[in-house]
Motif scaffolding. Structure first.
Motif, PDB file in Angstrom:
ATOM      1  N   PHE A   5      23.164 -11.873  98.383  1.00  0.00           N
ATOM      2  CA  PHE A   5      24.088 -11.411  97.774  1.00  0.00           C
ATOM      3  C   PHE A   5      24.239 -12.907  97.268  1.00  0.00           C
ATOM      4  O   PHE A   5      24.728 -12.405  95.746  1.00  0.00           O
ATOM      5  N   PHE A   6      24.359 -13.793  97.878  1.00  0.00           N
ATOM      6  CA  PHE A   6      25.084 -15.192  96.763  1.00  0.00           C
ATOM      7  C   PHE A   6      23.799 -15.616  95.697  1.00  0.00           C
ATOM      8  O   PHE A   6      24.221 -15.809  94.431  1.00  0.00           O
ATOM      9  N   PRO A   7      22.108 -14.927  95.896  1.00  0.00           N
ATOM     10  CA  PRO A   7      21.693 -15.640  94.268  1.00  0.00           C
ATOM     11  C   PRO A   7      22.442 -14.551  93.165  1.00  0.00           C
ATOM     12  O   PRO A   7      22.097 -15.142  92.116  1.00  0.00           O
ATOM     13  N   CYS A   8      23.051 -13.691  93.693  1.00  0.00           N
ATOM     14  CA  CYS A   8      23.241 -12.556  91.789  1.00  0.00           C
ATOM     15  C   CYS A   8      24.365 -13.017  91.719  1.00  0.00           C
ATOM     16  O   CYS A   8      24.886 -13.466  90.875  1.00  0.00           O
ATOM     17  N   ILE A   9      25.350 -13.388  92.678  1.00  0.00           N
ATOM     18  CA  ILE A   9      26.553 -13.961  92.158  1.00  0.00           C
ATOM     19  C   ILE A   9      26.479 -15.642  91.815  1.00  0.00           C
ATOM     20  O   ILE A   9      27.394 -15.265  90.822  1.00  0.00           O
ATOM     21  N   ILE A  10      25.838 -15.895  92.261  1.00  0.00           N
ATOM     22  CA  ILE A  10      25.677 -17.360  91.602  1.00  0.00           C
ATOM     23  C   ILE A  10      24.988 -17.483  90.317  1.00  0.00           C
ATOM     24  O   ILE A  10      25.206 -18.009  89.524  1.00  0.00           O
ATOM     25  N   LEU A  11      23.517 -16.576  89.715  1.00  0.00           N
ATOM     26  CA  LEU A  11      23.404 -16.019  88.760  1.00  0.00           C
ATOM     27  C   LEU A  11      24.285 -15.409  87.564  1.00  0.00           C
ATOM     28  O   LEU A  11      24.726 -16.032  86.809  1.00  0.00           O
ATOM     29  N   GLY A  12      24.906 -14.552  88.419  1.00  0.00           N
ATOM     30  CA  GLY A  12      26.237 -13.669  87.543  1.00  0.00           C
ATOM     31  C   GLY A  12      27.019 -15.014  86.887  1.00  0.00           C
ATOM     32  O   GLY A  12      27.704 -15.004  85.437  1.00  0.00           O
ATOM     33  N   ILE A  13      27.557 -15.887  88.085  1.00  0.00           N
ATOM     34  CA  ILE A  13      28.693 -17.015  87.301  1.00  0.00           C
ATOM     35  C   ILE A  13      27.775 -18.255  86.447  1.00  0.00           C
ATOM     36  O   ILE A  13      28.324 -18.037  85.329  1.00  0.00           O
ATOM     37  N   ALA A  14      26.522 -17.913  87.082  1.00  0.00           N
ATOM     38  CA  ALA A  14      26.362 -19.060  86.169  1.00  0.00           C
ATOM     39  C   ALA A  14      25.268 -18.018  84.384  1.00  0.00           C
ATOM     40  O   ALA A  14      25.719 -19.592  83.408  1.00  0.00           O
ATOM     41  N   THR A  15      25.470 -17.006  84.653  1.00  0.00           N
ATOM     42  CA  THR A  15      25.745 -16.470  82.534  1.00  0.00           C
ATOM     43  C   THR A  15      26.700 -16.016  81.885  1.00  0.00           C
ATOM     44  O   THR A  15      26.395 -16.340  80.825  1.00  0.00           O
ATOM     45  N   THR A  16      27.560 -17.111  82.235  1.00  0.00           N
ATOM     46  CA  THR A  16      29.455 -18.034  82.259  1.00  0.00           C
ATOM     47  C   THR A  16      28.818 -18.678  80.462  1.00  0.00           C
ATOM     48  O   THR A  16      29.614 -18.612  79.981  1.00  0.00           O
ATOM     49  N   ILE A  17      27.450 -19.487  81.405  1.00  0.00           N
ATOM     50  CA  ILE A  17      26.999 -20.215  80.747  1.00  0.00           C
ATOM     51  C   ILE A  17      26.937 -19.881  78.951  1.00  0.00           C
ATOM     52  O   ILE A  17      27.072 -20.889  77.949  1.00  0.00           O
ATOM     53  N   ALA A  18      26.100 -18.197  79.036  1.00  0.00           N
ATOM     54  CA  ALA A  18      25.406 -17.624  77.237  1.00  0.00           C
ATOM     55  C   ALA A  18      26.667 -18.002  76.597  1.00  0.00           C
ATOM     56  O   ALA A  18      27.128 -18.166  75.476  1.00  0.00           O
ATOM     57  N   PRO A  19      28.244 -17.585  77.242  1.00  0.00           N
ATOM     58  CA  PRO A  19      29.239 -17.235  76.251  1.00  0.00           C
ATOM     59  C   PRO A  19      30.250 -18.116  75.946  1.00  0.00           C
ATOM     60  O   PRO A  19      30.617 -18.266  75.029  1.00  0.00           O
ATOM     61  N   TRP A  20      30.266 -19.221  76.931  1.00  0.00           N
ATOM     62  CA  TRP A  20      30.669 -20.445  76.512  1.00  0.00           C
ATOM     63  C   TRP A  20      30.267 -20.840  75.348  1.00  0.00           C
ATOM     64  O   TRP A  20      31.314 -22.316  75.323  1.00  0.00           O
ATOM     65  N   PHE A  21      28.869 -21.484  76.007  1.00  0.00           N
ATOM     66  CA  PHE A  21      28.619 -22.866  75.315  1.00  0.00           C
ATOM     67  C   PHE A  21      27.667 -22.435  74.239  1.00  0.00           C
ATOM     68  O   PHE A  21      26.874 -23.356  73.692  1.00  0.00           O
ATOM     69  N   LEU A  22      27.651 -20.698  73.839  1.00  0.00           N
ATOM     70  CA  LEU A  22      26.502 -20.108  72.490  1.00  0.00           C
ATOM     71  C   LEU A  22      27.085 -19.291  72.300  1.00  0.00           C
ATOM     72  O   LEU A  22      27.239 -19.697  70.846  1.00  0.00           O
TER      73      LEU A  22
END
Length: 170
Positions: free
Chosen positions: A102-119
């Protein structure tokens, strides 16, 4: 089968599944709470303007529309979803699919927020992490929520794929 081709195939299954899960969630939130998600036509407008050498907008909502922007946006949305699934499998490997966690998926999912926020949001003219939107805190929370749901979708799609793969190993 070549490992790279396996990763690509599995990434398509998991990425499309996770992105579809995210989209179904967005439809339910719209239906029951009347909260709209991102209009992917905006993403299409942004990408469609690349051919004109325009990568950053003052306010993309006021930019001229691009032919087929909605289609471009939706296709891009799914390609991005598959790309992040590829990253997940690239990091954890195919063996992770025998027993996805579970956790690798959730961590990656949340980390993908970098794309909208900073790009994407800065390129749309919305500022870093939606700082120029009418309510940045709500925009940020919605981004985190959507990407958490995407992470949950990654896990569920990987779990479903693992059921098929584990049957083939028996």
């Amino acid at each position: 089968m070549n490992t790279l081709f396996q990763i690509i195939g599995y990434s398509i299954f998991i990425g499309v599944g996770a992105t579809l899960f995210m989209d179904i969630y967005a439809v339910l939130v719209k239906r029951f709470f009347n909260i709209s998600s991102l209009d992917y036509a905006i993403v299409g407008r942004w990408i469609g303007n690349f051919k004109n050498g325009i990568f950053v907008h003052q306010n993309i909502l006021q930019s001229e529309k691009v032919k087929r922007e909605r289609i471009i946006g939706w296709i891009s949305h799914y390609v991005i979803g598959v790309s992040f699934a590829f990253l997940l499998l690239w990091i954890y490997g195919i063996n992770w699919l025998k027993n996805p966690t579970f956790f690798p998926c959730i961590i990656l999912g949340i980390a993908t927020t970098i794309a909208p926020w900073f790009l994407m949001q800065p390129a749309f003219g919305f500022g870093f992490a939606a700082s120029k939107t009418p309510n940045p805190a709500v925009s940020r929370l919605r981004s985190l929520q959507a990407h958490f749901i995407y992470g949950l979708g990654l896990y569920l799609a990987a779990l479903l794929l693992s059921c098929f793969l584990n049957k083939s190993y028996d």
